[in-house]
Design an enzyme around this catalytic site. Structure first.
Site, PDB file in Angstrom:
ATOM      1  N   GLN A 283     -27.526  49.943  74.028  1.00  0.00           N
ATOM      2  CA  GLN A 283     -26.829  49.177  75.067  1.00  0.00           C
ATOM      3  C   GLN A 283     -26.179  47.923  74.478  1.00  0.00           C
ATOM      4  O   GLN A 283     -26.715  47.288  73.573  1.00  0.00           O
ATOM      5  CB  GLN A 283     -27.809  48.790  76.173  1.00  0.00           C
ATOM      6  N   TYR A 312     -30.666  62.396  77.253  1.00  0.00           N
ATOM      7  CA  TYR A 312     -29.633  61.526  76.664  1.00  0.00           C
ATOM      8  C   TYR A 312     -30.297  60.258  76.110  1.00  0.00           C
ATOM      9  O   TYR A 312     -29.968  59.137  76.490  1.00  0.00           O
ATOM     10  CB  TYR A 312     -28.566  61.157  77.705  1.00  0.00           C
ATOM     11  N   ASP A 381     -29.834  59.176  81.445  1.00  0.00           N
ATOM     12  CA  ASP A 381     -28.913  58.087  81.114  1.00  0.00           C
ATOM     13  C   ASP A 381     -27.728  58.708  80.383  1.00  0.00           C
ATOM     14  O   ASP A 381     -27.554  58.526  79.169  1.00  0.00           O
ATOM     15  CB  ASP A 381     -29.618  57.039  80.242  1.00  0.00           C
ATOM     16  N   CYS A 408     -23.387  54.650  83.758  1.00  0.00           N
ATOM     17  CA  CYS A 408     -22.361  53.655  83.429  1.00  0.00           C
ATOM     18  C   CYS A 408     -21.061  53.969  84.161  1.00  0.00           C
ATOM     19  O   CYS A 408     -20.054  53.294  83.951  1.00  0.00           O
ATOM     20  CB  CYS A 408     -22.134  53.604  81.920  1.00  0.00           C
TER      21      CYS A 408
END
Length: 452
Positions: A283, A312, A381, A408
């Protein structure tokens, strides 16, 4: 109405993606960098049957949520497409955008879902620990920066206000050295030239990895530039050259040559030191990442004694945090170098209750389920494209009742929500989180429970 016309409009709302929407008669006009309540003089830059797009020429009356100052363009705001808003208003509109896309794309009844306010950031600037800038040549000089909106024309800013100060320092210096070396810049139309991109990754320890992305091969000039850079700055701990000979917009090449220093840089999160390579997913905003993962983990009813899949998984960040309380974690990741980095991290931190699985999530998750492993909960994710539908369909055939989903891209999250709801899962909680202040990007965490 024609392209090039100058008209006056008032902005009614901000839509998902961050542009303002106003009307000229019955014609919807989308205007980047605009704020609800703005009265603007705009120039029409494109027209379709039912809508047009325009750029601000002049602010006649600013909306009450507009930040102070007279900047009107993406370039004037240093490539920050939400910086025209006061920060608290950015958070407000990000929640509204999430609600809009959940309702419109996901067909979610918002009254039946707990939607939190957007989790804001203490630091609105210099938070990015990874940056990739394309090179270009302007007035005979090598520059780097951002692409202008909807183009491949690079514009340079004096200081990138979002990336770390160490990144700014390194990129400024390498451009000086590259100009002295008189290296050629890659031209994507001709598919000629050497310099493509510069990538810098930094850590909370104020250490850096530098990756110079080129077409061709490492020659003596490139080695000299990178040796000088490395020897001048003791904060640079790792140097790579990435060879990308393809006609592609993707920055990193398939061959990443380790040139100087360590192979990995380290980042610390929750007492665990993570190894990060050029290709590792990690991140970008470390302070907000902690809040993101805390929120995601809080969405599990209970972790103790559970077997959890982290799909993921990247460099295994979430998996290793979960492993502190879970019985076992299965971490699935497609990028081999990221899996290798995760294995190295887990060994160094003496974490033994994670099984790292390298491969496509849509294949390995199904294999894991079909081999009869007990799985109590799953956390997704995924990249921006979301989760493959066959994974969600396979998930619905299992006894897994609890799903936590980090996204995201609220648009694909909303799409997947509609699929999950149709497969017997119910979205119960959603939390928007501001991972990228001063941009229109939004991170979302959602919790799903199997109905019945």
């Amino acid at each position: 109405m024609k392209k090039g016309n100058i008209v006056e409009i008032k902005i009614d709302k901000i839509i998902f993606g961050g542009e303002g929407l106003g009307y000229y008669g019955d014609l919807a006009i989308f205007v980047p960098m605009s704020v609800p309540g703005d009265v603007l003089e705009v120039e029409i830059i494109s027209l379709k049957k039912t809508y047009g797009r325009a750029l601000i020429k002049k602010i006649i009356t600013p909306g009450i949520d507009r930040a102070a100052g007279d900047k009107i363009s993406f370039e004037e705001h240093h490539g920050c497409d939400f910086a025209m808003l006061k920060y608290n208003e950015q958070l407000k509109y990000k929640k509204l955008m999430v609600e809009d896309v959940l309702s419109r794309v996901g067909k979610v009844d918002l009254d039946k879902v707990e939607i939190s306010d957007t989790v804001g950031a203490e630091n609105q600037f210099n938070y990015r620990n990874k940056v990739i800038e394309p090179f270009a040549r302007k007035n005979g000089k090598i520059i780097s920066g951002f692409f202008k909106k909807r183009s491949h024309e690079v514009f340079e800013v004096e200081e990138n206000i979002l990336q770390s100060q160490l990144s700014n320092e390194i990129i400024s210096r390498i451009k000086e050295l590259l100009n002295e070396a008189k290296l050629s810049v890659y031209n994507e139309k001709a598919h000629k030239g050497i310099l493509r991109h510069i990538m810098v990754r930094t850590t909370s320890f104020n250490e850096a990895m530098v990756v110079l992305i080129i077409k061709g091969k490492v020659d003596s000039k490139i080695e000299e530039v990178l040796n000088t850079l490395y020897n001048e700055n003791d904060k640079i701990k790792s140097v790579y050259v990435s060879i990308n000979n393809k006609r592609t917009n993707f920055a990193l090449g398939e061959q990443n040559i380790h040139l100087l220093g360590e192979k990995y840089i380290k980042e610390e999160l929750y007492g665990i030191e993570f190894n990060i390579s050029p290709t590792s997913f990690f991140q970008i905003n470390i302070e907000q990442t902690k809040k993101l993962y805390e929120k995601a983990i809080s969405y599990f009813d209970d972790i103790k004694n559970k077997n959890i899949v982290d799909a993921y998984s990247g460099t295994g960040t979430i998996a290793m945090i979960l492993s502190k309380d879970a019985n076992k974690v299965y971490a699935i990741e497609i990028v081999e170098s990221a899996t290798r980095a995760a294995l190295k991290t887990s060994a160094e931190n003496k974490i033994e209750n994670i099984e790292f699985i390298n491969g496509k999530a849509e294949e390995k998750l199904i294999e894991l389920i079909e081999t009869g492993n007990q799985i109590d909960s799953i956390i997704f994710d995924p990249p921006r494209k979301g989760i493959a539908q066959n994974i969600l369909e396979k998930l619905s055939e299992t006894k897994i009742k609890e799903v936590v989903y980090i996204s995201c891209n609220p648009s694909t999250f909303a799409r997947d929500t509609q699929i999950l709801e149709g497969l017997g899962y119910k979205l119960t909680k959603v939390c928007p989180l501001d991972m990228f202040p001063n941009t229109s990007h939004i991170e979302v965490v959602g919790k799903f429970l199997k109905k019945g």
